[in-house]
Design a protein around this motif. Structure first.
Motif, PDB file in Angstrom:
ATOM      1  N   ALA A  14      -4.024   5.684  -6.763  1.00 38.21           N
ATOM      2  CA  ALA A  14      -3.634   5.006  -5.531  1.00 38.21           C
ATOM      3  C   ALA A  14      -2.213   5.389  -5.143  1.00 38.21           C
ATOM      4  O   ALA A  14      -1.329   5.488  -5.986  1.00 38.21           O
ATOM      5  CB  ALA A  14      -3.744   3.496  -5.708  1.00 38.21           C
ATOM      6  N   GLN A  15      -2.016   5.630  -3.880  1.00 36.45           N
ATOM      7  CA  GLN A  15      -0.736   6.027  -3.263  1.00 36.45           C
ATOM      8  C   GLN A  15      -0.412   7.499  -3.481  1.00 36.45           C
ATOM      9  O   GLN A  15       0.633   7.986  -3.030  1.00 36.45           O
ATOM     10  CB  GLN A  15       0.456   5.179  -3.752  1.00 36.45           C
ATOM     11  N   THR A  16      -1.290   8.250  -4.182  1.00 36.59           N
ATOM     12  CA  THR A  16      -1.029   9.668  -4.422  1.00 36.59           C
ATOM     13  C   THR A  16      -1.104  10.455  -3.111  1.00 36.59           C
ATOM     14  O   THR A  16      -1.969  10.208  -2.270  1.00 36.59           O
ATOM     15  CB  THR A  16      -2.062  10.242  -5.414  1.00 36.59           C
ATOM     16  N   ARG A  28      -2.158   9.676   2.186  1.00 36.53           N
ATOM     17  CA  ARG A  28      -2.074   9.128   0.837  1.00 36.53           C
ATOM     18  C   ARG A  28      -3.372   8.407   0.485  1.00 36.53           C
ATOM     19  O   ARG A  28      -3.991   7.774   1.345  1.00 36.53           O
ATOM     20  CB  ARG A  28      -0.902   8.151   0.698  1.00 36.53           C
ATOM     21  N   ARG A  30      -5.720   5.606  -0.672  1.00 38.34           N
ATOM     22  CA  ARG A  30      -5.674   4.148  -0.676  1.00 38.34           C
ATOM     23  C   ARG A  30      -6.801   3.532  -1.500  1.00 38.34           C
ATOM     24  O   ARG A  30      -6.679   2.410  -1.963  1.00 38.34           O
ATOM     25  CB  ARG A  30      -5.734   3.608   0.764  1.00 38.34           C
ATOM     26  N   TYR A 181      -0.522  -2.429  -5.716  1.00 37.01           N
ATOM     27  CA  TYR A 181       0.207  -2.439  -4.444  1.00 37.01           C
ATOM     28  C   TYR A 181       1.590  -3.077  -4.572  1.00 37.01           C
ATOM     29  O   TYR A 181       2.238  -3.335  -3.556  1.00 37.01           O
ATOM     30  CB  TYR A 181      -0.588  -3.204  -3.379  1.00 37.01           C
ATOM     31  N   ASN A 184       4.421  -1.374  -2.745  1.00 38.84           N
ATOM     32  CA  ASN A 184       4.169  -1.037  -1.342  1.00 38.84           C
ATOM     33  C   ASN A 184       4.619  -2.155  -0.412  1.00 38.84           C
ATOM     34  O   ASN A 184       4.801  -3.295  -0.825  1.00 38.84           O
ATOM     35  CB  ASN A 184       2.675  -0.770  -1.128  1.00 38.84           C
ATOM     36  N   ASP A 188       1.002  -2.499   3.983  1.00 36.43           N
ATOM     37  CA  ASP A 188       0.008  -1.686   3.281  1.00 36.43           C
ATOM     38  C   ASP A 188      -1.026  -2.570   2.589  1.00 36.43           C
ATOM     39  O   ASP A 188      -2.230  -2.313   2.647  1.00 36.43           O
ATOM     40  CB  ASP A 188       0.689  -0.776   2.256  1.00 36.43           C
TER      41      ASP A 188
END
Length: 429
Positions: A14-16, A28, A30, A181, A184, A188
């Motif tokens: 996640a977020q990569t 990115r 999600r 998260y 974030n 987001d």
């Protein structure tokens, strides 16, 4: 099946960043989309990624267009369909719906909770769930194996080595989803929450602390806000409203029937409720209806050093941190006489010991609370401001309207969840 080194844990994915073959960033990651097989013991097949592209649009990228998943990056073929992602009935989102799900370990019938999910390519090149990272919830003291294992122990298990409990029988926690998260912005997490089924949305809301939930609610569409607030107990709903910006809390209560809004206000702290009641008294399209009652307010003798310390506060919105408002005591709205505002840029040009009263911008005239939104926008544009003061008939500061408050009012109600190009066609691989 690929070896352990080829496994990708989804919570870490996640977020990569997602890149095309030329090295340009597409967006990115999600979430990851899986489809359960006909037999539950077969690992679910990974069909694609949910990728957030510029404009906060979430699109679907089929795994057939994923060239590689390495540490810190995903490489795609570069062909990304811009149709907004809409989850189908047969699909499950790993982050949103599988983390924190309860399962039973087949080996000793111990209860466990899924904390992460590993995916890998099978021999046929399809991606599928390869391992579950779980935490044991209850030790089985009746067996030797149970006595050797401690409550809270973590372990990796194959998909086939667990019995999946029926989700409807238990509340599903949300700790691991929230952890994914935690770094974030609230917007987001709000996007992720909005995309969830209603039941999961409420589970996440229940797990968030009051301050974080307030931040998330402020970023959600009206229907989601009402659903979550109505599902909270009256005491917690009041606590969350107290954590929200007064103008956002007033907007949310304004959507509710008068009796329900008044009931919630009666459970809030008197000072917080007073601010919200003040804002509810104004029409939505006036300066009074748009303003917040929590700007940075200082006396004229306060130093620049003091002012900068106030605007550095992490909880302060950027638009409110751009200026301080100078008033005679009392310093809570409605204040004493409003003297003017001082821009942060101006403060940075002067020594820290200098008084803010000497730096007042005398060109910015305050608005009345009854001023129409058109007057607010003209003043913001004419003086290149991000906030404007609002005073009463006695020249007392009662609030401040920020540019984001104006944009929220002027944009369509569904601006958070729609874009002009939402009808683009596409496939789902």
């Amino acid at each position: 099946m690929s070896g352990a080194s080829d496994r990708v844990f989804v919570a870490r994915l996640a977020q990569t960043a997602v890149f095309d073959p030329l090295g340009d960033q597409v967006g990115r990651v999600r979430d990851v989309v899986v489809v359960f097989r006909a037999t539950v013991r077969q690992p679910p097949r990974v069909v694609g990624l949910v990728v957030e592209v510029p404009g906060r649009r979430r699109v679907f990228v089929p795994m057939t267009r994923v060239m590689s998943i390495d540490s810190g990056q995903v490489i795609t073929t570069g062909l990304v369909n811009m149709r907004r992602f809409e989850q189908r009935n047969a699909e499950t989102l790993i982050l949103a719906e599988m983390l924190d799900r309860r399962v039973t370990l087949s080996e000793d019938e111990a209860a466990a909770t899924i904390e992460d999910v590993a995916i890998a390519q099978a021999r046929n090149k399809d991606w599928e769930i390869s391992k579950l990272f779980v935490r044991r919830r209850v030790s089985d003291g009746t067996s030797r194996l149970g006595r050797l294992r401690r409550r809270g122990e973590t372990l990796q298990v194959d998909w086939r080595d667990v019995v999946h409990d029926e989700p409807s029988e238990h509340d599903q926690g949300a700790a691991q989803l929230i952890a994914a998260y935690q770094d974030n912005k609230a917007a987001d997490l709000a996007d992720a929450v909005h995309a969830m089924p209603s039941k999961r949305r409420l589970e996440v809301a229940d797990e968030l602390d009051d301050e974080r939930l307030a931040d998330v609610i402020e970023e959600l569409p009206q229907d989601d806000q009402i659903e979550i607030l109505s599902a909270l107990g009256i005491d917690r709903a009041a606590d969350v409203l107290e954590e929200m910006q007064p103008d956002d809390a007033a907007d949310l209560l304004g959507y509710l029937p008068d009796a329900q809004a008044e009931h919630l206000l009666s459970f809030m702290e008197p000072e917080d409720a007073k601010d919200v009641r003040t804002l509810l008294a104004y029409d939505d399209d006036t300066a009074g209806g748009l303003m917040t009652t929590e700007p940075v307010i200082l006396p004229p003798e306060a130093t620049i050093a003091e002012a900068l310390a106030h605007v550095r506060r992490s909880e302060l919105a950027p638009a409110l941190a751009a200026a301080v408002y100078v008033c005679r005591p009392p310093l809570e709205p409605p204040t004493g006489t409003f003297l003017g505002l001082v821009h942060i840029q101006e403060m940075l040009r002067h020594p820290p010991h200098e008084a803010v009263g000497a730096l007042i911008d005398s060109e910015v005239e305050p608005l009345s609370a009854e001023a129409h939104i058109s007057e607010v926008t003209r003043l913001l544009a004419a003086y290149d401001l991000v906030s404007v003061p609002v005073t009463d008939e006695h020249d007392r500061l009662v609030g401040v309207v920020t540019v984001d408050d104006v944009l929220d009012q002027m944009l369509p109600d569904d601006w958070r969840t729609s874009n002009d190009d939402h009808d683009y066609g596409g496939d789902r691989g």
